[in-house]
Design a protein around this motif. Structure first.
Motif, PDB file in Angstrom:
ATOM      1  N   GLY A  62       0.777  -5.198  -0.217  1.00 37.67           N
ATOM      2  CA  GLY A  62       2.000  -4.408  -0.288  1.00 37.67           C
ATOM      3  C   GLY A  62       2.040  -3.239   0.662  1.00 37.67           C
ATOM      4  N   LEU A  63       0.895  -2.835   1.225  1.00 33.85           N
ATOM      5  CA  LEU A  63       0.880  -1.704   2.158  1.00 33.85           C
ATOM      6  C   LEU A  63       1.720  -1.975   3.401  1.00 33.85           C
ATOM      7  CD1 LEU A  63      -2.812  -0.384   2.148  1.00 33.85           C
ATOM      8  CD2 LEU A  63      -0.836   0.467   0.881  1.00 33.85           C
ATOM      9  N   ALA A 119      -0.035  -4.026  11.082  1.00 37.96           N
ATOM     10  CA  ALA A 119      -1.219  -3.617  10.323  1.00 37.96           C
ATOM     11  C   ALA A 119      -1.036  -2.269   9.643  1.00 37.96           C
ATOM     12  CB  ALA A 119      -2.439  -3.585  11.233  1.00 37.96           C
ATOM     13  N   SER A 120      -1.617  -2.150   8.444  1.00 37.15           N
ATOM     14  CA  SER A 120      -1.612  -0.893   7.692  1.00 37.15           C
ATOM     15  C   SER A 120      -2.960  -0.716   7.010  1.00 37.15           C
ATOM     16  CB  SER A 120      -0.501  -0.889   6.638  1.00 37.15           C
ATOM     17  OG  SER A 120       0.778  -0.964   7.224  1.00 37.15           O
ATOM     18  N   ILE A 121      -3.331   0.530   6.791  1.00 41.42           N
ATOM     19  CA  ILE A 121      -4.549   0.853   6.063  1.00 41.42           C
ATOM     20  C   ILE A 121      -4.202   1.802   4.921  1.00 41.42           C
ATOM     21  CG2 ILE A 121      -6.139   0.477   7.984  1.00 41.42           C
ATOM     22  CD1 ILE A 121      -6.111   3.503   8.468  1.00 41.42           C
ATOM     23  N   PRO A 157     -10.874   1.560  -0.246  1.00 41.39           N
ATOM     24  CA  PRO A 157     -10.259   1.480   1.083  1.00 41.39           C
ATOM     25  C   PRO A 157      -9.592   0.119   1.233  1.00 41.39           C
ATOM     26  CG  PRO A 157     -12.618   1.140   1.238  1.00 41.39           C
ATOM     27  CD  PRO A 157     -12.333   1.482  -0.200  1.00 41.39           C
ATOM     28  N   THR A 158      -8.492   0.045   1.957  1.00 42.16           N
ATOM     29  CA  THR A 158      -7.691  -1.178   1.994  1.00 42.16           C
ATOM     30  C   THR A 158      -7.146  -1.437   3.399  1.00 42.16           C
ATOM     31  OG1 THR A 158      -7.028  -0.864  -0.310  1.00 42.16           O
ATOM     32  CG2 THR A 158      -5.677  -2.342   1.006  1.00 42.16           C
ATOM     33  N   TYR A 159      -7.115  -2.712   3.754  1.00 43.81           N
ATOM     34  CA  TYR A 159      -6.503  -3.138   5.019  1.00 43.81           C
ATOM     35  C   TYR A 159      -5.492  -4.238   4.711  1.00 43.81           C
ATOM     36  CZ  TYR A 159      -5.912  -5.196   9.658  1.00 43.81           C
ATOM     37  OH  TYR A 159      -5.380  -5.668  10.831  1.00 43.81           O
ATOM     38  N   ALA A 160      -4.309  -4.132   5.287  1.00 40.80           N
ATOM     39  CA  ALA A 160      -3.255  -5.127   5.087  1.00 40.80           C
ATOM     40  C   ALA A 160      -2.688  -5.534   6.440  1.00 40.80           C
ATOM     41  CB  ALA A 160      -2.147  -4.572   4.197  1.00 40.80           C
ATOM     42  N   TYR A 161      -2.313  -6.811   6.528  1.00 40.76           N
ATOM     43  CA  TYR A 161      -1.815  -7.335   7.807  1.00 40.76           C
ATOM     44  C   TYR A 161      -0.617  -8.250   7.547  1.00 40.76           C
ATOM     45  CZ  TYR A 161      -1.709  -9.521  12.407  1.00 40.76           C
ATOM     46  OH  TYR A 161      -1.320  -9.948  13.645  1.00 40.76           O
TER      47      TYR A 161
END
Length: 429
Positions: A62-63, A119-121, A157-161
């Motif tokens: 969802g980021l 991309a979002s973190i 910590p999160t990574y979204a693509y």
């Protein structure tokens, strides 16, 4: 509050006495409420609705829906109404314990940053499991438990693509800090002696476990989004010296010294979970939401026990008959004005135990959630929100029996409920 975990316990004691240190969950439920705006939806649409950075807790993907940099800070307060009442089959002396969960505060913090169009973190600090019970010291069930707490704080910590305009994926390792504490009365009136005050066993420890959250968000059409997310189990291992106080029975004290109560080990498995959510824009003002979820409570119910009577060690196993639980919720959001958004939701969680398997250290039951909340946009860069949730557990009968003496704690927790009040702010840059 329905739900947490497999417990494997190594306890040291003497033949007529089993000293048990056990975790307690008021209601045995997962805590969906973290003070964020979604708290007003009873978890409806949790994996599909991305209105602030707290979405990484439910679905990391969802980021990708959040622009720029956003920060969300939240707080919540759990107020309990959980009171035991004995019935005519109760064999233990003592009072009825009082309200076992008066209040429990909590907080959460989330941040997201859009690196580029794809991309979002993000990062989240939150607690979504763990409650506590605190009975009066001289209550009727003091030999089962007096006080117990298990609290967990997750750092993620999160990574979204965004793979394309319709599909996003996200992943976040989750570092969980767990705190466990329990107190239980020790009966000094054993081994032929009587008229002695109770002693007490106290145990506390901390541990760190590692898991992960993973999810996907798919846009079916301009109005509909589907979210699916999985949260792995987290193993917590507590191992420390148990403190024994006021053991006035000399035979019991000698046996406990020989048995070495410092070898108390408690392994807990925070359940793995899965959730499927849907968000549908009915029109420019109304959004409809729903969720279906599963929680792996059956792993928590298997308890291994080692009872050491003469340092030779005798193993036995106890299955408390915990079972997996299911969650369903429906909700809606209404954009009343440009600034004001109203949320509402209803949810249901099945119970992890049948009525005949309920225990005083974890008086869980099926639960209904009724939630509502508002979000107010002060300006383009600041939203304020607050929410209220009623978690209704209803009447919970209990008949818990000591395996050695055959004495029973019998009664019920009537009209049991939790009240969760939360609020916070989201800044956008």
């Amino acid at each position: 509050m329905p739900g947490l975990y497999r417990s494997r316990r190594r306890l040291f004691c003497v033949a007529p006495l089993l000293l048990a240190a056990s975790p307690s969950w008021a209601g045995g439920i997962m805590i969906y409420e973290a003070g964020n705006e979604g708290s007003g939806l009873a978890n409806a649409g949790a994996a599909a609705l991305a209105s602030d950075p707290s979405v990484l807790m439910n679905n990391p993907a969802g980021l990708t829906e959040l622009a720029g940099t956003q920060i969300s800070a939240n707080g919540q307060l759990i107020l309990g109404d959980l009171t035991f009442s004995r019935d005519g089959n109760n064999d233990f002396s003592g009072n009825e314990g009082g309200n076992i969960l008066k209040y429990l505060p909590g907080s959460s913090f989330f941040v997201s940053h859009q690196i580029n169009e794809r991309a979002s973190i993000g990062f989240g600090m939150y607690g979504n499991f763990g409650l506590a019970v605190d009975y009066d010291d001289d209550w009727a069930g003091r030999y089962f438990t007096q006080e117990s707490a298990i609290l967990g704080v997750s750092l993620q910590p999160t990574y979204a693509y965004k793979i394309n305009d319709d599909l996003s994926i996200g992943f976040g390792p989750r570092l969980m800090y767990g705190y466990f504490r329990t107190e239980v009365a020790v009966n000094n009136n054993v081994l032929g002696l009587a008229d002695r005050e109770d002693g007490q066993l106290e145990y506390k420890d901390t541990d760190v476990g590692l898991g992960f959250n993973i999810g996907a968000l798919y846009r079916l059409n301009e109005r509909t989004r589907l979210g699916i997310a999985y949260t792995s189990k987290v193993d917590l291992e507590f191992e420390d010296k148990a403190s024994l106080d006021d053991i006035s029975n000399p035979l019991l004290n000698l046996a406990l010294q020989r048995a070495n109560p410092s070898g108390l080990e408690i392994d807990m498995e925070v359940p793995q979970t899965a959730v499927l959510s849907l968000a549908y824009d009915l029109d420019s003002q109304w959004k409809l939401l729903g969720s279906l979820g599963w929680q792996d409570w059956s792993e928590f119910g298997k308890i291994g026990v080692e009872v050491d009577t003469d340092l030779a060690g005798t193993s036995t196993s106890v299955d408390r008959q915990y079972k997996d639980t299911w969650h369903a919720s429906l909700g809606a959001q209404y954009q009343a004005t440009r600034q004001l958004r109203w949320s509402m939701g209803v949810g249901y969680d099945s119970s992890a135990v049948d009525d005949e398997d309920r225990t005083a250290d974890n008086p869980m039951n099926e639960s209904w959630r009724l939630a509502t909340g508002i979000n107010y946009a002060v300006d383009e860069g600041l939203d304020l929100h607050m929410a209220y949730t009623l978690v209704w557990l209803g009447d919970m009968d209990i008949n818990q029996t000591k395996s050695r003496s055959g004495d029973s704690l019998s009664g019920s927790y009537d009209n049991s409920a939790l009240h969760i009040i939360g609020g916070g702010a989201t800044w956008r840059f």
